[in-house]
Write an enzyme that holds these catalytic residues in place. Structure first.
Site, mmCIF file in Angstrom:
data_model
loop_
_atom_site.group_PDB
_atom_site.id
_atom_site.type_symbol
_atom_site.label_atom_id
_atom_site.label_comp_id
_atom_site.label_asym_id
_atom_site.label_seq_id
_atom_site.Cartn_x
_atom_site.Cartn_y
_atom_site.Cartn_z
ATOM 1 N N GLY A 295 0.836 -1.193 0.000
ATOM 2 C CA GLY A 295 0.000 0.000 0.000
ATOM 3 C C GLY A 295 0.870 1.242 0.000
ATOM 4 O O GLY A 295 2.100 1.170 0.034
ATOM 5 N N PRO B 107 2.831 4.811 1.114
ATOM 6 C CA PRO B 107 3.692 5.065 2.284
ATOM 7 C C PRO B 107 2.895 5.697 3.433
ATOM 8 O O PRO B 107 1.932 6.431 3.209
ATOM 9 C CB PRO B 107 4.734 6.055 1.746
ATOM 10 C CG PRO B 107 4.640 5.987 0.264
ATOM 11 C CD PRO B 107 3.246 5.591 -0.061
ATOM 12 N N GLY B 108 3.348 5.399 4.650
ATOM 13 C CA GLY B 108 2.809 6.079 5.822
ATOM 14 C C GLY B 108 1.512 5.537 6.359
ATOM 15 O O GLY B 108 0.882 6.193 7.188
ATOM 16 N N VAL B 109 1.077 4.337 5.936
ATOM 17 C CA VAL B 109 -0.190 3.808 6.434
ATOM 18 C C VAL B 109 0.016 2.844 7.601
ATOM 19 O O VAL B 109 -0.944 2.269 8.100
ATOM 20 C CB VAL B 109 -0.978 3.107 5.305
ATOM 21 C CG1 VAL B 109 -1.402 4.099 4.257
ATOM 22 C CG2 VAL B 109 -0.158 1.976 4.689
ATOM 23 N N LYS C 148 2.399 0.087 7.749
ATOM 24 C CA LYS C 148 2.730 -1.304 7.407
ATOM 25 C C LYS C 148 3.869 -1.828 8.279
ATOM 26 O O LYS C 148 3.801 -2.931 8.809
ATOM 27 C CB LYS C 148 3.129 -1.407 5.922
ATOM 28 C CG LYS C 148 2.035 -0.958 4.961
ATOM 29 C CD LYS C 148 2.420 -1.196 3.521
ATOM 30 C CE LYS C 148 3.649 -0.381 3.105
ATOM 31 N NZ LYS C 148 3.406 1.072 3.141
ATOM 32 N N THR C 149 4.939 -1.041 8.407
ATOM 33 C CA THR C 149 6.114 -1.502 9.147
ATOM 34 C C THR C 149 5.834 -1.584 10.645
ATOM 35 O O THR C 149 6.175 -2.571 11.311
ATOM 36 C CB THR C 149 7.296 -0.557 8.883
ATOM 37 O OG1 THR C 149 7.535 -0.487 7.477
ATOM 38 C CG2 THR C 149 8.546 -1.066 9.567
ATOM 39 N N SER D 231 -6.933 3.486 -16.975
ATOM 40 C CA SER D 231 -8.178 3.714 -16.244
ATOM 41 C C SER D 231 -8.887 5.010 -16.634
ATOM 42 O O SER D 231 -10.007 5.244 -16.205
ATOM 43 C CB SER D 231 -7.919 3.700 -14.733
ATOM 44 O OG SER D 231 -7.039 4.735 -14.373
ATOM 45 N N LYS E 224 -9.489 5.659 -5.038
ATOM 46 C CA LYS E 224 -10.185 6.573 -5.958
ATOM 47 C C LYS E 224 -11.488 7.081 -5.346
ATOM 48 O O LYS E 224 -11.849 8.259 -5.500
ATOM 49 C CB LYS E 224 -10.463 5.849 -7.279
ATOM 50 C CG LYS E 224 -9.197 5.551 -8.082
ATOM 51 C CD LYS E 224 -9.503 4.749 -9.342
ATOM 52 C CE LYS E 224 -8.231 4.479 -10.139
ATOM 53 N NZ LYS E 224 -8.485 3.678 -11.353
#
Length: 809
Positions: free
Chosen positions: A391, A393-395, A397-398, A714, A757
């Protein structure tokens, strides 16, 4: 053995004949003068010499081996005459012919014939004058040839001083060689110093210098003594330089050997002293290793290997470099957690609380971890999953890995793969190399101290390859649950079980990850946060953390939800919360400065205060603009930072039907525009478009923000709608957006990034969204909070899109 040159005493020879010692001088003026007044005949027996050049005036011994040579020496000795000495071109030829001999040689006479103890014959001969072979007259029983005597020419007049300088240089260089060469007896310098004749000195040095036979032959062929001396000086200078280098190398090697011998002696003395006082430190180290090994839970195979390697260490010298490599290898084996596991905490309610406490949202990931815990609790044993969180960056995950490790009660290890390009970083180096070490997988387990940690493989999509190998391919074994129970590290040289490790990989995109690697992982999409989620994350995590980091007391400052929403919309532009965290850090730094300087600070930060702390807004809120103009359509796009809206504009002008595309578009998007125009041309009657318009007007499609590259399929239905609006003169309905790929026959194909989106459309004030029919399943998986207030239209064909999007004329 045939004729070849042998070494003799440079002063003379003695004790070589019956009747006591006899001395044959090799220096003196008589050596280059013919004491025998008998003339030299023009026809002489010719003796082939092997690997030896005879110079005028010089005495050398030669060993006689060939039957022809024996016959020649016997006949010449009986007649007390002369013979010609010619050197073979190739000394390996046993029966030389005329073509195998040089043409220039030296007339010689026999001084003494010696019978050696091994029944071989050695003849002492002296050179008289140089000659050139004119013709070979016969070869039975030995060679006889017609010769032409050659005279040596000495310089006259002005060249005399230069000649004297050459002779002096030759003498000095010879003495230097004798002094520096330990293989030459010191008495040789006495011979050089006592030679007074320049011509004999040149010939004598030429004969006794260690230079190739070919070079000596060239010296013999030079008529002018000064030129011969100059050529000889070149050889001697080179020999002196080589000898100096050789002596310097030997001196350095001798010093190194002496140092090693000294160290070895001291080591032996130290060992003796230690044996007297008790066990040595080496013995203590080995006993300590044995003690640690007895406490390990490893298998019999590893125990036998350790014992074998420990015995090898015992045999090594502690001063050698191999000792430290072997000791490091054994230490690594001991520090690894062989069959050492932490106990999992199966309190599922506690695990759920920890996951919810540390991360807001991320429901799919939390659900997957809870499923694993539940199965592990029921079954008691389960191969750990390989999860890949992908996904923007910054959500989170790490950081999710830490929460998973705490929820399970396991150790936490993180390994950053960004920019990794060496396969040895994964598999390790072979322990034979200096500085070898295990790979980072094994190092991480050693650091964790357990064989079942939560292992984060961060930025797995940033791996690169080079001539050092392909690390992504090395990860295939690590991330395969069917193979990683026997992971092979080059340093360990034994298999290690990774099946109990929970590997969690993180990536921003899947496009750069190889397909075999993707097949081994369970992919979980970690999409961006909506505004409401970001506000909750900021209230629960970011603001308390930043207040603590900046020394602001709890409860001293508060930030309203409205202010947070304004910060998120006007000071950040991302799917995650990393930029939001930096912005809040900047806000609290400004507040800390005011508090530290005793300035007044409001308890609640309002929207009106933000410019004072954060400056002018960086971003304007993405909003739907209007539908006043034909040809303007709102599309939806996915980026690495989340979803965005984009506007597609098209216009017509008089021309010849040319299509122009602007806005920094990629190849795929350009192809979509060409497809859209071709579709309109083929369906002009259905849309009530005059077919002549396509030939009489130029079409220009533009997508604003030309500095930003845009690509992908798209935007297909968005471009079709924009062109249809321009050609029909119908405006696009208000507050409607769309996304979908098109085909030439008018089908609408599904696209990705639907959640991002939709979030972008909701932020921009869109109320209706047109999506491909096959994307309906993606909407069903999205939380109701994300789609509240939106109306979705699902389409299969472009005609449906145009019917929904275009107003009546």
């Amino acid at each position: 053995m045939d004729d070849f040159k042998i070494s003799i005493d440079v002063v003379g020879m003695s004790d070589y004949a019956e009747g006591g010692p006899e001395f044959i001088p090799i220096i003196g003026e008589d050596m280059e003068q013919d004491t025998d007044d008998s003339p030299i005949p023009t026809e002489l027996p010719i003796l082939p010499l092997r690997n030896t050049i005879l110079f005028p005036g010089v005495i050398i011994p030669i060993a006689i081996g060939r039957e022809k040579s024996h016959r020649l020496i016997k006949d010449v000795d009986e007649t007390k005459g002369y013979f010609g000495a010619l050197t073979q071109i190739d000394y390996k030829v046993d029966d030389p012919g005329v073509k195998d001999l040089y043409k220039t040689g030296t007339v010689a006479r026999i001084i003494k014939i010696l019978q050696m103890p091994d029944n071989s014959t050695t003849v002492i001969i002296q050179g008289k004058k140089r000659f050139e072979l004119e013709e070979m007259l016969g070869d039975d029983p030995y060679f006889v040839g017609r010769i032409h005597l050659l005279e040596d020419t000495e310089p006259q007049g002005d060249s005399t001083r230069e000649y004297e300088a050459v002779v002096s240089s030759l003498k000095d260089l010879s003495l230097t060689l004798i002094k520096q060469n330990p293989n030459v007896p010191p008495e040789a310098s006495f011979a050089i110093r006592n030679i007074e004749s320049p011509a004999f000195l040149i010939n004598y040095i030429s004969s006794n210098t260690d230079i190739p036979v070919k070079e000596k032959q060239r010296l013999l062929e030079i008529h002018d003594l000064k030129d011969r001396g100059m050529r000889l000086v070149e050889f001697l200078v080179r020999e002196v330089q080589l000898l100096e280098i050789k002596n310097d190398i030997q001196s350095k090697v001798k010093r190194d050997i002496d140092q090693q011998q000294r160290e070895y002696l001291l080591q032996q003395q130290m060992k003796t002293i230690q044996d007297e006082l008790g066990s040595s430190p080496l013995e203590q180290e080995i006993k300590e290793l044995e003690k640690q090994a007895s406490e390990k839970k490893w298998s019999n195979e590893i125990a036998e290997l350790f014992k074998k390697e420990l015995e090898k260490l015992h045999r090594l010298n502690p001063a050698s470099g191999e000792y430290s490599i072997q000791y490091n290898y054994l230490q690594t084996l001991l520090e690894l957690p062989w069959n050492e596991y932490t106990e999992d905490n199966f309190d599922l309610k506690r695990a759920q609380r920890i996951l919810d406490r540390d991360h807001y949202g991320l429901e799919k990931v939390k659900e997957r971890i809870m499923e694993h815990l539940a199965v592990l609790k029921l079954k008691g044993d389960l191969k750990s999953p390989i999860i890949c969180l992908y996904g923007p960056p910054g959500v989170g995950k790490t950081s999710l890995g830490k929460s998973v490790a705490e929820a399970l009660g396991r150790k936490y290890v993180r390994m950053s793969l960004g920019g990794l390009h060496d396969e040895a970083e994964i598999r390790g180096h072979r322990k034979t190399y200096i500085g070898a070490m295990p790979g980072r997988i094994i190092q991480g387990l050693r650091k964790a101290g357990s064989a079942n940690p939560v292992f984060i493989l961060d930025e797995i999509d940033k791996i690169s390859n080079s001539f050092h190998g392909d690390p992504a391919s090395a990860l295939l074994e690590v991330l395969d649950p069917e193979q990683n129970n026997a992971f092979h590290d080059n340093f360990l040289e034994v298999d290690f079980d990774l099946s109990k490790v929970i590997f969690i990989a993180t990536a921003n995109t899947l496009n750069t990850i190889s397909q075999p690697l993707l097949d081994r992982m369970e992919l979980i999409d970690v999409s961006g946060y909506v505004l409401e989620e970001k506000i909750e994350i900021a209230k629960r995590h970011l603001i308390p953390q930043q207040m603590e980091n900046h020394g602001i007391p709890k409860g001293r400052i508060s930030v309203s939800r409205r202010t947070l929403a304004y910060i998120i919309e006007h000071y950040t532009k991302e799917s995650g919360v990393r930029e939001l965290n930096k912005t809040l850090a900047r806000l609290f730094r400004k507040i800390a400065l005011k508090l530290a300087t005793d300035k007044e600070v409001k308890k609640t930060i309002a929207v009106s205060d933000l410019r004072e702390f954060l400056g002018i807004e960086k971003y304007s809120k993405e909003t739907w603009q209007d539908n006043k103009f034909t040809g303007v359509v709102t599309g939806l796009a996915w980026t690495a930072a989340g979803g965005e809206i984009l506007f597609v504009e098209s216009g017509l002008s008089k021309g010849k039907g040319q299509l122009s595309l602007t806005g920094n578009l990629g190849d795929v998007m350009k192809e979509s525009a060409m497809l859209a125009l071709e579709y309109l041309k083929s369906h002009a009657r259905y849309l009530n478009i005059d077919e002549k318009a396509f030939d009489e007007q130029n079409v220009h499609v533009h997508i604003p923000e030309g500095a930003i590259p845009k690509d992908g399929p798209s935007a297909g239905i968005t471009i079709v709608t924009s062109l249809a609006s321009s050609f029909t003169g119908k405006k696009v309905k208000a507050r409607i957006a769309m996304t979908g790929e098109i085909t030439l026959r008018g089908k609408v194909l599904p696209v990705g990034g639907i959640k991002e989106k939709i979030l972008a459309a909701k932020r921009a004030g869109i109320r209706e969204i047109i999506l491909p029919q096959e994307n309906k399943k993606d909407i069903e998986e999205i939380k109701p909070i994300y789609i509240d207030g939106l109306t979705f239209h699902y389409v299969d064909e472009i005609k449906e899109v145009l019917n929904m999007a275009l107003e009546e004329k």
